[in-house]
Design a protein around this motif. Structure first.
Motif, PDB file in Angstrom:
ATOM      1  N   PHE A 141       0.832  -1.192   0.000  1.00  0.00           N
ATOM      2  CA  PHE A 141       0.000   0.000   0.000  1.00  0.00           C
ATOM      3  C   PHE A 141       0.870   1.246   0.000  1.00  0.00           C
ATOM      4  O   PHE A 141       2.007   1.218   0.461  1.00  0.00           O
ATOM      5  N   VAL A 142       0.313   2.342  -0.521  1.00  0.00           N
ATOM      6  CA  VAL A 142       0.985   3.647  -0.471  1.00  0.00           C
ATOM      7  C   VAL A 142       0.008   4.675   0.075  1.00  0.00           C
ATOM      8  O   VAL A 142      -1.203   4.550  -0.092  1.00  0.00           O
ATOM      9  N   ARG A 143       0.570   5.666   0.752  1.00  0.00           N
ATOM     10  CA  ARG A 143      -0.227   6.765   1.279  1.00  0.00           C
ATOM     11  C   ARG A 143      -0.288   7.864   0.234  1.00  0.00           C
ATOM     12  O   ARG A 143       0.433   7.858  -0.757  1.00  0.00           O
ATOM     13  N   LEU A 144      -1.124   8.863   0.480  1.00  0.00           N
ATOM     14  CA  LEU A 144      -1.346   9.932  -0.484  1.00  0.00           C
ATOM     15  C   LEU A 144      -0.068  10.689  -0.813  1.00  0.00           C
ATOM     16  O   LEU A 144       0.197  10.998  -1.977  1.00  0.00           O
ATOM     17  N   ALA A 145       0.759  10.972   0.184  1.00  0.00           N
ATOM     18  CA  ALA A 145       2.007  11.716  -0.061  1.00  0.00           C
ATOM     19  C   ALA A 145       2.938  10.967  -1.005  1.00  0.00           C
ATOM     20  O   ALA A 145       3.702  11.580  -1.751  1.00  0.00           O
ATOM     21  N   GLN A 146       2.883   9.643  -0.999  1.00  0.00           N
ATOM     22  CA  GLN A 146       3.717   8.858  -1.904  1.00  0.00           C
ATOM     23  C   GLN A 146       3.201   8.907  -3.338  1.00  0.00           C
ATOM     24  O   GLN A 146       3.941   8.647  -4.271  1.00  0.00           O
ATOM     25  N   ILE A 147       1.930   9.251  -3.506  1.00  0.00           N
ATOM     26  CA  ILE A 147       1.331   9.318  -4.836  1.00  0.00           C
ATOM     27  C   ILE A 147       1.482  10.718  -5.421  1.00  0.00           C
ATOM     28  O   ILE A 147       1.989  10.886  -6.525  1.00  0.00           O
ATOM     29  N   ILE A 148       1.051  11.735  -4.667  1.00  0.00           N
ATOM     30  CA  ILE A 148       1.063  13.101  -5.210  1.00  0.00           C
ATOM     31  C   ILE A 148       2.298  13.883  -4.786  1.00  0.00           C
ATOM     32  O   ILE A 148       2.480  15.021  -5.196  1.00  0.00           O
ATOM     33  N   GLY A 149       3.163  13.282  -3.977  1.00  0.00           N
ATOM     34  CA  GLY A 149       4.402  13.929  -3.558  1.00  0.00           C
ATOM     35  C   GLY A 149       4.206  14.834  -2.357  1.00  0.00           C
ATOM     36  O   GLY A 149       3.091  15.201  -2.002  1.00  0.00           O
ATOM     37  N   ASP A 150       5.313  15.184  -1.729  1.00  0.00           N
ATOM     38  CA  ASP A 150       5.318  16.101  -0.594  1.00  0.00           C
ATOM     39  C   ASP A 150       6.646  16.844  -0.577  1.00  0.00           C
ATOM     40  O   ASP A 150       7.649  16.329  -0.079  1.00  0.00           O
ATOM     41  N   ALA A 188      -4.035  17.585  -3.920  1.00  0.00           N
ATOM     42  CA  ALA A 188      -4.833  16.644  -3.115  1.00  0.00           C
ATOM     43  C   ALA A 188      -6.323  16.727  -3.454  1.00  0.00           C
ATOM     44  O   ALA A 188      -6.992  15.693  -3.561  1.00  0.00           O
ATOM     45  N   SER A 189      -6.849  17.934  -3.622  1.00  0.00           N
ATOM     46  CA  SER A 189      -8.289  18.060  -3.910  1.00  0.00           C
ATOM     47  C   SER A 189      -8.632  17.441  -5.264  1.00  0.00           C
ATOM     48  O   SER A 189      -9.671  16.789  -5.410  1.00  0.00           O
ATOM     49  N   TYR A 190      -7.752  17.602  -6.254  1.00  0.00           N
ATOM     50  CA  TYR A 190      -7.979  16.984  -7.572  1.00  0.00           C
ATOM     51  C   TYR A 190      -7.937  15.461  -7.433  1.00  0.00           C
ATOM     52  O   TYR A 190      -8.738  14.750  -8.042  1.00  0.00           O
ATOM     53  N   TRP A 191      -7.002  14.947  -6.638  1.00  0.00           N
ATOM     54  CA  TRP A 191      -6.888  13.500  -6.421  1.00  0.00           C
ATOM     55  C   TRP A 191      -8.169  12.955  -5.784  1.00  0.00           C
ATOM     56  O   TRP A 191      -8.720  11.962  -6.249  1.00  0.00           O
ATOM     57  N   TRP A 192      -8.645  13.611  -4.714  1.00  0.00           N
ATOM     58  CA  TRP A 192      -9.838  13.124  -4.030  1.00  0.00           C
ATOM     59  C   TRP A 192     -11.072  13.208  -4.924  1.00  0.00           C
ATOM     60  O   TRP A 192     -11.912  12.306  -4.913  1.00  0.00           O
ATOM     61  N   ASN A 193     -11.193  14.270  -5.725  1.00  0.00           N
ATOM     62  CA  ASN A 193     -12.310  14.362  -6.670  1.00  0.00           C
ATOM     63  C   ASN A 193     -12.234  13.245  -7.702  1.00  0.00           C
ATOM     64  O   ASN A 193     -13.264  12.667  -8.078  1.00  0.00           O
ATOM     65  N   GLY A 248     -14.321   8.111  -9.832  1.00  0.00           N
ATOM     66  CA  GLY A 248     -13.913   6.836 -10.414  1.00  0.00           C
ATOM     67  C   GLY A 248     -12.763   6.963 -11.400  1.00  0.00           C
ATOM     68  O   GLY A 248     -12.332   5.968 -11.981  1.00  0.00           O
ATOM     69  N   LYS A 249     -12.248   8.165 -11.597  1.00  0.00           N
ATOM     70  CA  LYS A 249     -11.112   8.375 -12.499  1.00  0.00           C
ATOM     71  C   LYS A 249      -9.827   7.795 -11.902  1.00  0.00           C
ATOM     72  O   LYS A 249      -8.972   7.301 -12.628  1.00  0.00           O
ATOM     73  N   PHE A 250      -9.700   7.864 -10.579  1.00  0.00           N
ATOM     74  CA  PHE A 250      -8.547   7.336  -9.864  1.00  0.00           C
ATOM     75  C   PHE A 250      -9.004   6.165  -8.993  1.00  0.00           C
ATOM     76  O   PHE A 250     -10.188   6.027  -8.697  1.00  0.00           O
ATOM     77  N   PRO A 251      -8.079   5.301  -8.557  1.00  0.00           N
ATOM     78  CA  PRO A 251      -8.450   4.136  -7.739  1.00  0.00           C
ATOM     79  C   PRO A 251      -9.117   4.540  -6.420  1.00  0.00           C
ATOM     80  O   PRO A 251      -8.834   5.599  -5.853  1.00  0.00           O
ATOM     81  N   GLY A 258      -7.872   2.680   9.043  1.00  0.00           N
ATOM     82  CA  GLY A 258      -8.247   3.174  10.358  1.00  0.00           C
ATOM     83  C   GLY A 258      -8.920   4.521  10.211  1.00  0.00           C
ATOM     84  O   GLY A 258      -9.136   4.999   9.102  1.00  0.00           O
ATOM     85  N   ARG A 259      -9.213   5.133  11.332  1.00  0.00           N
ATOM     86  CA  ARG A 259      -9.908   6.409  11.316  1.00  0.00           C
ATOM     87  C   ARG A 259      -9.105   7.494  10.595  1.00  0.00           C
ATOM     88  O   ARG A 259      -9.658   8.332   9.897  1.00  0.00           O
ATOM     89  N   ARG A 260      -7.793   7.454  10.725  1.00  0.00           N
ATOM     90  CA  ARG A 260      -6.944   8.478  10.113  1.00  0.00           C
ATOM     91  C   ARG A 260      -5.869   7.904   9.197  1.00  0.00           C
ATOM     92  O   ARG A 260      -4.838   8.515   8.996  1.00  0.00           O
ATOM     93  N   CYS A 261      -6.131   6.734   8.648  1.00  0.00           N
ATOM     94  CA  CYS A 261      -5.137   6.100   7.774  1.00  0.00           C
ATOM     95  C   CYS A 261      -5.818   5.592   6.504  1.00  0.00           C
ATOM     96  O   CYS A 261      -6.592   4.639   6.540  1.00  0.00           O
ATOM     97  N   THR A 262      -5.527   6.253   5.398  1.00  0.00           N
ATOM     98  CA  THR A 262      -6.076   5.888   4.099  1.00  0.00           C
ATOM     99  C   THR A 262      -4.917   5.514   3.182  1.00  0.00           C
ATOM    100  O   THR A 262      -3.904   6.204   3.140  1.00  0.00           O
ATOM    101  N   VAL A 263      -5.073   4.424   2.449  1.00  0.00           N
ATOM    102  CA  VAL A 263      -4.021   3.927   1.558  1.00  0.00           C
ATOM    103  C   VAL A 263      -4.629   3.525   0.219  1.00  0.00           C
ATOM    104  O   VAL A 263      -5.848   3.427   0.076  1.00  0.00           O
ATOM    105  N   TRP A 264      -3.735   3.289  -0.752  1.00  0.00           N
ATOM    106  CA  TRP A 264      -4.123   2.773  -2.059  1.00  0.00           C
ATOM    107  C   TRP A 264      -3.230   1.596  -2.375  1.00  0.00           C
ATOM    108  O   TRP A 264      -2.059   1.581  -1.991  1.00  0.00           O
ATOM    109  N   ARG A 265      -3.771   0.604  -3.084  1.00  0.00           N
ATOM    110  CA  ARG A 265      -2.963  -0.551  -3.488  1.00  0.00           C
ATOM    111  C   ARG A 265      -1.956  -0.107  -4.539  1.00  0.00           C
ATOM    112  O   ARG A 265      -2.298   0.607  -5.477  1.00  0.00           O
ATOM    113  N   VAL A 266      -0.704  -0.520  -4.388  1.00  0.00           N
ATOM    114  CA  VAL A 266       0.349  -0.161  -5.338  1.00  0.00           C
ATOM    115  C   VAL A 266      -0.006  -0.658  -6.733  1.00  0.00           C
ATOM    116  O   VAL A 266       0.223   0.040  -7.729  1.00  0.00           O
ATOM    117  N   GLU A 267      -0.585  -1.827  -6.824  1.00  0.00           N
ATOM    118  CA  GLU A 267      -0.956  -2.380  -8.127  1.00  0.00           C
ATOM    119  C   GLU A 267      -1.935  -1.455  -8.849  1.00  0.00           C
ATOM    120  O   GLU A 267      -1.843  -1.270 -10.067  1.00  0.00           O
TER     121      GLU A 267
END
Length: 84
Positions: free
Chosen positions: A19-28, A43-48, A53-56, A62-71
């Motif tokens: 899994f990767v977190r948002l910062a690993q996808i859109i950078g920080d 970040a707002s474009y990513w969440w939209n 359905g444009k992005f995975p 958890g309550r404060r932990c959101t991830v995306w599958r690397v695949e």
């Protein structure tokens, strides 16, 4: 040619599985060391894109932990680089 080199660099920054977190996808840029974006959007474009359905879809661990599958992120980068 430059785009393909950048794509290889960003794909190498992702782990093979897991899994990767948002910062690993859109950078920080504020992280130490800075994290380069795999997909350079805000970040707002990513969440939209996730909502539309444009992005995975995200996975809540958890309550404060959101991830995306690397695949899913790798498939998205392949889809974007091939022009959809």
């Amino acid at each position: 040619c430059v785009a393909s080199i950048q794509r290889l660099h960003t794909m190498a920054a992702l782990p093979e599985t897991g899994f990767v977190r948002l910062a690993q996808i859109i950078g920080d840029p504020k992280a130490n060391p800075p994290i380069p974006p795999v997909i350079p959007v805000c970040a707002s474009y990513w969440w939209n894109g996730c909502r539309s359905g444009k992005f995975p879809a995200p996975i809540r661990l958890g309550r404060r932990c959101t991830v995306w599958r690397v695949e899913d992120i790798r498939a998205l980068v392949d889809r974007i680089s091939s022009g959809y």
